[in-house]
Write an enzyme that holds these catalytic residues in place. Structure first.
Site, PDB file in Angstrom:
ATOM      1  N   THR A 217     -41.052 -16.776   1.740  1.00 42.44           N
ATOM      2  CA  THR A 217     -40.303 -17.060   2.977  1.00 42.44           C
ATOM      3  C   THR A 217     -41.088 -18.018   3.885  1.00 42.44           C
ATOM      4  O   THR A 217     -40.490 -18.872   4.531  1.00 42.44           O
ATOM      5  CB  THR A 217     -39.956 -15.776   3.765  1.00 42.44           C
ATOM      6  OG1 THR A 217     -41.101 -14.957   3.834  1.00 42.44           O
ATOM      7  CG2 THR A 217     -38.836 -15.009   3.106  1.00 42.44           C
TER       8      THR A 217
ATOM      9  N   ARG B 218     -31.802 -11.345   0.035  1.00 46.50           N
ATOM     10  CA  ARG B 218     -31.278 -10.067   0.502  1.00 46.50           C
ATOM     11  C   ARG B 218     -31.607  -9.770   1.960  1.00 46.50           C
ATOM     12  O   ARG B 218     -31.151  -8.796   2.516  1.00 46.50           O
ATOM     13  CB  ARG B 218     -31.803  -8.928  -0.382  1.00 46.50           C
ATOM     14  CG  ARG B 218     -31.226  -9.011  -1.761  1.00 46.50           C
ATOM     15  CD  ARG B 218     -31.818  -8.012  -2.721  1.00 46.50           C
ATOM     16  NE  ARG B 218     -31.189  -8.194  -4.032  1.00 46.50           N
ATOM     17  CZ  ARG B 218     -31.515  -9.147  -4.894  1.00 46.50           C
ATOM     18  NH1 ARG B 218     -32.471  -9.981  -4.611  1.00 46.50           N
ATOM     19  NH2 ARG B 218     -30.883  -9.247  -6.030  1.00 46.50           N
TER      20      ARG B 218
ATOM     21  N   HIS C 109     -37.511 -13.489 -13.697  1.00 43.30           N
ATOM     22  CA  HIS C 109     -36.161 -14.021 -13.457  1.00 43.30           C
ATOM     23  C   HIS C 109     -36.050 -15.496 -13.829  1.00 43.30           C
ATOM     24  O   HIS C 109     -35.124 -16.180 -13.395  1.00 43.30           O
ATOM     25  CB  HIS C 109     -35.753 -13.760 -11.996  1.00 43.30           C
ATOM     26  CG  HIS C 109     -35.652 -12.288 -11.668  1.00 43.30           C
ATOM     27  ND1 HIS C 109     -35.708 -11.789 -10.396  1.00 43.30           N
ATOM     28  CD2 HIS C 109     -35.509 -11.206 -12.476  1.00 43.30           C
ATOM     29  CE1 HIS C 109     -35.608 -10.456 -10.432  1.00 43.30           C
ATOM     30  NE2 HIS C 109     -35.491 -10.090 -11.682  1.00 43.30           N
TER      31      HIS C 109
ATOM     32  N   CYS D 185     -29.808 -25.928 -22.560  1.00 46.51           N
ATOM     33  CA  CYS D 185     -28.462 -26.132 -23.102  1.00 46.51           C
ATOM     34  C   CYS D 185     -27.963 -24.810 -23.680  1.00 46.51           C
ATOM     35  O   CYS D 185     -28.641 -24.199 -24.501  1.00 46.51           O
ATOM     36  CB  CYS D 185     -28.489 -27.205 -24.186  1.00 46.51           C
ATOM     37  SG  CYS D 185     -26.927 -27.327 -25.089  1.00 46.51           S
TER      38      CYS D 185
ATOM     39  N   CYS E 293     -27.315 -25.502 -27.781  1.00 47.95           N
ATOM     40  CA  CYS E 293     -28.384 -25.733 -28.761  1.00 47.95           C
ATOM     41  C   CYS E 293     -29.764 -25.263 -28.288  1.00 47.95           C
ATOM     42  O   CYS E 293     -30.716 -25.271 -29.057  1.00 47.95           O
ATOM     43  CB  CYS E 293     -28.450 -27.206 -29.160  1.00 47.95           C
ATOM     44  SG  CYS E 293     -29.210 -28.291 -27.921  1.00 47.95           S
TER      45      CYS E 293
ATOM     46  N   SER F 292     -41.941  -7.869  -1.841  1.00 45.47           N
ATOM     47  CA  SER F 292     -40.783  -7.386  -2.600  1.00 45.47           C
ATOM     48  C   SER F 292     -40.278  -6.110  -1.961  1.00 45.47           C
ATOM     49  O   SER F 292     -41.067  -5.248  -1.579  1.00 45.47           O
ATOM     50  CB  SER F 292     -41.162  -7.113  -4.059  1.00 45.47           C
ATOM     51  OG  SER F 292     -40.072  -6.512  -4.737  1.00 45.47           O
ATOM     52  N   SER F 293     -38.969  -5.995  -1.852  1.00 46.38           N
ATOM     53  CA  SER F 293     -38.387  -4.764  -1.308  1.00 46.38           C
ATOM     54  C   SER F 293     -38.344  -3.674  -2.382  1.00 46.38           C
ATOM     55  O   SER F 293     -37.988  -2.537  -2.116  1.00 46.38           O
ATOM     56  CB  SER F 293     -36.975  -5.041  -0.798  1.00 46.38           C
ATOM     57  OG  SER F 293     -36.192  -5.587  -1.844  1.00 46.38           O
TER      58      SER F 293
END
Ligand SMILES: [Zn+2]
Length: 258
Positions: A34, A42, A124, A132, A135, A196-197
């Protein structure tokens, strides 16, 4: 929101844990970025207050790739120019000092690597690449942005004409490298959670694995988290402030020149 000052005693206790750990890892979420100008999805100013999260689902992508990419291109205009902040640099320095062995992150912004962290697991995925869907060929995001800005929306694969997808985990897709992250957590005796929450699973299992194996949990976050009850130390202040103080404390104990 009132800005809390970091509690010095908590910083010292966190430094104790890190110095005494044989294998410590960091686990990071949106809150570490942030201060780099990347809004927390969130949080109170988060993306999902303005957009329906449906737009970031794999189903939406497959059904409306053009609208998805127009949204994503807009989002990238913030994320792509972001630079690492004090907290990212402190994490990278803790790795260089041998205190932290790896970073497991929920973020897709690539700022840990930009700050110099070498061992990074991106649960993530990353927005620095696209892939792609036909392929599997991988493209640097800069190339994809040129395609979009040149009018090719959705951007297509040069090889096979398939649709390109950001190499990030969309809602409805499995996280990446979770087994690797789990194994790392299970061999760790301390985890430094930053920003992290701890409300998104399976990512939030990572600190739980460390705790279950008898390890220590340090949490640095502006807001209370879902897993405060497993924290040995909870530092409620800005990630940049906390990490600057924590790095200083660790270096003092190691006798490293500041
Ligand atoms: Zn292709």
């Amino acid at each position: 929101m009132s800005e809390k000052q970091c509690n010095t005693e908590d910083i010292k206790r966190a430094a104790d844990i890190l110095i005494n750990a044989k294998h410590a890892i960091a686990f990071t979420g949106a809150g570490i970025s942030t201060e780099s100008g990347i809004p927390d999805f969130r949080g109170p100013q988060g993306l999902w207050r303005q957009y329906s999260p449906e737009i970031a689902t794999i189903d939406y992508f497959l059904q409306h790739p053009k609208d998805f990419w127009l949204f994503y291109r807009m989002r990238m205009s913030t994320l792509f120019v972001a630079k690492p902040n004090r907290a990212h640099y402190a994490v990278a320095e803790l790795e260089k000092l041998g205190i932290i062995k790896a970073v497991i992150t929920q973020n897709v912004d690539g700022l840990h690597q930009a700050a110099g962290s070498r061992s990074v697991i991106e649960l993530h995925g990353t927005m620095k690449r696209a892939v792609c869907i036909a392929c599997g060929r991988v493209y640097p995001m800069e190339v994809v942005i040129k395609k979009i800005d040149g009018g090719q929306v959705p951007p297509l694969c040069d090889e096979c004409g398939g649709i390109l997808k950001p190499d990030t985990v969309l809602f409805g897709e499995p996280v990446k490298d979770f087994d690797k992250a789990r194994k790392l957590a299970l061999m760790s005796d301390a985890v430094l959670v930053i920003g992290s929450s701890l409300s998104v699973y399976p990512a939030a299992y990572i600190p739980m694995f460390v705790k279950e194996m008898g390890g220590k949990v340090i949490i640095i976050n502006m807001e209370p988290t879902e897993l405060d009850y497993i924290a040995d130390v909870f530092i409620q202040c800005k990630a940049g402030d906390a990490m600057t103080l924590l790095l200083k404390e660790v270096k003092e104990r190691l006798g490293v020149q500041q």
